[in-house]
Design an enzyme around this catalytic site. Structure first.
Site, PDB file in Angstrom:
ATOM      1  N   HIS B  63     -24.265   9.127 -25.119  1.00 23.12           N
ATOM      2  CA  HIS B  63     -24.134   8.569 -26.476  1.00 23.12           C
ATOM      3  C   HIS B  63     -25.510   8.185 -27.032  1.00 23.12           C
ATOM      4  O   HIS B  63     -25.958   7.041 -26.910  1.00 23.12           O
ATOM      5  CB  HIS B  63     -23.204   7.351 -26.453  1.00 23.12           C
ATOM      6  N   HIS B  65     -28.213   8.584 -30.454  1.00 21.46           N
ATOM      7  CA  HIS B  65     -28.430   8.999 -31.851  1.00 21.46           C
ATOM      8  C   HIS B  65     -29.865   9.474 -31.993  1.00 21.46           C
ATOM      9  O   HIS B  65     -30.798   8.694 -31.879  1.00 21.46           O
ATOM     10  CB  HIS B  65     -28.167   7.837 -32.807  1.00 21.46           C
ATOM     11  N   ASP B 154     -18.284   9.594 -34.978  1.00 22.37           N
ATOM     12  CA  ASP B 154     -18.966   8.343 -34.586  1.00 22.37           C
ATOM     13  C   ASP B 154     -19.721   7.675 -35.728  1.00 22.37           C
ATOM     14  O   ASP B 154     -20.399   8.319 -36.516  1.00 22.37           O
ATOM     15  CB  ASP B 154     -19.932   8.597 -33.434  1.00 22.37           C
ATOM     16  N   HIS B 181     -15.172   6.320 -32.078  1.00 20.02           N
ATOM     17  CA  HIS B 181     -15.727   5.010 -32.412  1.00 20.02           C
ATOM     18  C   HIS B 181     -14.515   4.229 -32.921  1.00 20.02           C
ATOM     19  O   HIS B 181     -14.017   4.494 -34.012  1.00 20.02           O
ATOM     20  CB  HIS B 181     -16.784   5.188 -33.502  1.00 20.02           C
ATOM     21  N   HIS B 233     -18.340   3.312 -26.542  1.00 20.68           N
ATOM     22  CA  HIS B 233     -18.766   1.894 -26.534  1.00 20.68           C
ATOM     23  C   HIS B 233     -17.611   0.888 -26.608  1.00 20.68           C
ATOM     24  O   HIS B 233     -17.494   0.121 -27.564  1.00 20.68           O
ATOM     25  CB  HIS B 233     -19.785   1.611 -27.631  1.00 20.68           C
ATOM     26  N   ASP B 306     -25.708   4.198 -26.568  1.00 19.68           N
ATOM     27  CA  ASP B 306     -25.548   4.126 -28.025  1.00 19.68           C
ATOM     28  C   ASP B 306     -26.920   3.892 -28.669  1.00 19.68           C
ATOM     29  O   ASP B 306     -27.064   3.109 -29.614  1.00 19.68           O
ATOM     30  CB  ASP B 306     -24.558   3.030 -28.437  1.00 19.68           C
ATOM     31  N   HIS B 310     -33.719   2.476 -35.585  1.00 21.86           N
ATOM     32  CA  HIS B 310     -33.806   2.115 -37.006  1.00 21.86           C
ATOM     33  C   HIS B 310     -35.236   1.712 -37.324  1.00 21.86           C
ATOM     34  O   HIS B 310     -35.957   1.212 -36.454  1.00 21.86           O
ATOM     35  CB  HIS B 310     -32.867   0.949 -37.338  1.00 21.86           C
TER      36      HIS B 310
END
Lengths: 307, 430
Positions: B63, B65, B154, B181, B233, B306, B310
């Site tokens: 998982h 991103h 997700d 999710h 998650h 996860d 950012h």
């Protein structure tokens, strides 16, 4: 004896001694406000900025007046929250403001925790004038001052916060402040507006407004937000007014016409208070406003003379 | 090139390998000899003394991103892979909420091509519905054929039960899971877990029941359709209990948990540190205890980060306005060893199952083997190395982590895969 913190972010965890110091100091300033010349030179040369990210008339004016009565230089800075996403970041704004040599920042913001965030990015004293659904400490302090003024004490006094507890910073600050000085606190409102775990704060939950009137010395009635978002929590204003509105008939029925009722204002007449009750309260509500200036003077003075 | 990994401890629970003081010879990235190395083998070989260190099948984070395509300022495919390698992973599955979403063969191919020359294998999870909008199921057959290993919207749950049904039925043809999710969007939208802390902090709450409702819906639909559901998650007590019960009944359901959901509670939010804002939010001690129980009894199959990079501006802001999520690839192994191994919750073998074996099994990816002739796909870790997290040294492009300056015990020190070795901060071809 100084306050234990150089900021006023909320009343959670603030010791009883600090609260009493603020209330006692406010009493001195309350007397100043009765003089023909209502100004003292205490904060001469200090600059205070009122940084308002949410529209507010009475709180901002109350702070501004308090600052001027203490001879501080008061500057207002209002930001429309609609520009938040594209505008300057809060951190940049506050750094800019600080570069103008500001000593204290009074901040109101729709996001909880913003005053604490400011303490991390600037050196000024920060005073919370309301952050989201978190705290509004000076409102609670002025409510407590008004109760003490009317009833002569706070310890053991039974106070019920009425209305939308879940979204109220006034309720939360009052709960923390009143509990700290030994008052008994309860909350009353529609169950959708009472946060799930509120009892863990040592607060009693009452759903029957008559019971709330019967069992308490003071009702602190919160303003019900009438916009659509708030309306998800109760079926209609009519139903709210019928089941939680304080009316003369209700007070008479319970036999508590003399109960002390506070309201932070502005009142929605016919919703949380009937017009008759609101008119009867004119005096205490106006006293609350005057007390607000005195309490804010006390906070500004105590923080502004610390460093 | 010849590499000898000396004095290591080989651990492979699936192959039932548990051997200490072993030397391994790799030639051009392929396992050439395990133990009983001759003098001749050492000739021209580069030797690494791995005393006190373990070799496990390469860890796999299911998982992650990777923000590319779309937000390369936060993370690129390459920077994400570097972060994975530095964190001790030889494989990752990347989630489809990119811009554009991974809902076409072109995007799957783009990602696979960008990652092709890296040590870390990248397996895209494609969107379950076109544009992750929840309206029409994505071209799953084509996505699968091009390398998608699972399907997920997700960031949000699949919007309606009807579309979820179709997604489960359709993906069943390829044996791939629908990764959910779990969050009821009508109950969601807050900034932290609903409880005493959300009340005293004045932050808009997300109730745990928002997760439970969708977990319950998804399990029921997996039972009804015979499809395969994977709960991403997992974070609440009730959800763990429901997965446990469903597994007993033979439902095709698996679950993963993030290190932050077994390490932190919503008490961490009290500082209003926006690096404690994630979705699902940090929950209560009661939830964490049930997660620990679920890790122990096998209800929770996998640990996944996860990893959600950012930008600084998106995090250094008012709590309500900050974006959800934290980076996790480079703290995952350390937190897992610190919290689960050293606290005697899981054995090293169980940890390897959750970090290397089960995630691949869920996604139908072959588990690396410790056999002569196999390509070396290893994670080298030291369960006892004490280190302090220093985000500034991480390979991720982003720094949003609540674990900076945290003292951890246990660290992945290197990885080997695709003829490359990442060790002591250096990537070398072998």
């Amino acid at each position: 004896m100084p306050l234990s913190s150089r900021h006023l972010l909320g009343l959670q965890g603030v010791p009883k001694e600090d609260i009493n110091l603020i209330l006692d100091t406010a009493k001195t300033f309350r007397e100043v406000l009765e003089r023909p010349i209502k100004r003292v030179p205490t904060l001469q040369g200090k600059t205070v900025i009122n940084l308002f990210y949410e529209s507010s008339t009475r709180t901002r004016i109350s702070f501004e007046l308090a600052e001027k009565r203490l001879s501080a230089d008061a500057v207002n800075f209002s930001v429309s929250t609609s520009s938040v996403s594209k505008g300057e970041t809060l951190k940049d704004t506050i750094r800019n403001i600080e570069a103008m040599k500001v000593d204290m920042v009074v901040v109101r913001h729709p996001a909880a925790g913003t005053p604490l965030f400011l303490t991390k990015v600037c050196d000024s004293n920060i005073i919370n004038a309301g952050d989201g659904a978190h705290e509004h400490p000076t409102q609670a302090l002025l409510d407590m001052y008004s109760i003490k003024e009317k009833l002569g004490k706070l310890e053991g006094v039974k106070v019920c916060m009425v209305g939308d507890i879940a979204h109220s910073r006034v309720a939360l600050s009052n709960i923390f402040g009143l509990k700290a000085v030994g008052a008994e606190v309860s909350v009353c409102g529609p169950s959708t507006m009472i946060p799930k775990n509120i009892e863990e704060l040592g607060v009693k939950v009452i759903y029957d407004i008559d019971e709330a009137i019967r069992e308490n010395d003071v009702l602190n009635v919160l303003r019900i937000q009438l916009e659509r978002k708030a309306r998800e929590y109760f079926p209609s204003i009519r139903e709210y007014a019928a089941f939680f509105g304080i009316t003369e008939e209700r007070l008479e029925k319970v036999g508590k016409e003399d109960i002390l009722i506070l309201h932070p204002g502005p009142i929605n007449r016919g919703v949380e208070l009937s017009s008759g009750v609101a008119d009867g309260l004119k005096q205490i509500i106006l006293t609350q406003v005057t007390n607000g200036v005195a309490v804010r003077m006390a906070v500004l003075y105590l923080l502004g003379t610390m460093n | 090139m010849k590499i000898i990994l000396k004095n290591t401890h080989l651990l492979h629970p699936e192959q039932k390998v548990d051997r200490d003081k072993i030397d391994i010879l790799l030639i051009d990235g392929v396992i050439s000899k395990i133990d009983n190395l001759k003098k001749d083998d050492f000739k021209d070989a580069q030797e690494f003394d791995l005393r006190g260190k373990y070799i496990a099948p390469g860890f796999f984070d299911m998982h992650v991103h990777l923000r590319e395509p779309g937000r390369e300022d936060k993370e690129t495919i390459i920077s994400g892979c570097n972060s994975a390698a530095n964190g001790g992973f030889t494989g990752i599955a990347c989630m489809p909420n990119t811009e554009p979403a991974i809902d076409s063969a072109e995007v799957v191919t783009f990602i696979k091509r960008k990652a092709a020359s890296h040590l870390v294998n990248v397996h895209p999870v494609a969107a379950a519905t076109v544009g992750r909008k929840g309206e029409v199921i994505s071209p799953m057959a084509e996505l699968y054929e091009n390398g998608a290993v699972g399907f997920s919207d997700d960031g949000v749950a699949i919007k309606t039960s009807a579309i979820l049904r179709r997604a489960l039925e359709y993906s069943k043809m390829f044996g791939t899971p629908v990764i959910e999710h779990c969050e009821d969007e009508t109950l969601a939208g807050g900034s932290m877990n609903e409880g005493l802390n959300s009340t005293t902090l004045g932050l808009p709450p997300i109730p745990s029941v928002a997760e439970d409702i969708i977990v319950s819906r998804d399990i029921l639909m997996a039972e009804y359709t015979g499809g395969i559901i994977h709960i991403a998650h997992i974070s609440t007590k009730k959800s763990v209990e429901m997965v446990r019960e469903a597994k007993k009944k033979g439902t095709k359901v698996t679950a993963e948990v993030t290190p932050h959901h077994f390490t932190l509670t919503d008490d961490a939010v009290k500082t209003y540190d926006t690096n404690t804002k994630m979705n699902p939010p940090l929950r209560t001690r009661e939830d964490v205890n049930e997660i620990i129980k679920g890790l122990k009894d096998g209800t929770i199959d996998a640990i996944a980060s996860d990893h959600a990079p950012h930008s600084i501006e998106e995090k250094e802001t008012e709590f309500d306005y900050a974006l959800n999520g934290i980076i996790g690839l480079e703290t995952e192994v350390g937190l897992t060893l610190t919290e689960l191994y050293h606290n005697k919750i899981l054995s090293l073998n169980q940890i390897i199952e959750k970090l290397a074996i089960n995630p691949r099994k869920i996604l139908n990816i072959p588990v690396p083997k410790f056999d002569v002739g196999e390509q070396a796909n290893f994670t080298i870790f030291d369960p006892d190395e004490v280190w302090t997290v220093d985000i500034s040294k991480f390979k991720s492009k982003s720094v949003n982590s609540p674990f900076d300056k945290r003292l951890l015990t246990g660290k992945a020190v290197g990885v080997i895969n695709n003829n490359m070795m990442f060790y002591n901060g250096e990537m070398v071809r072998i």
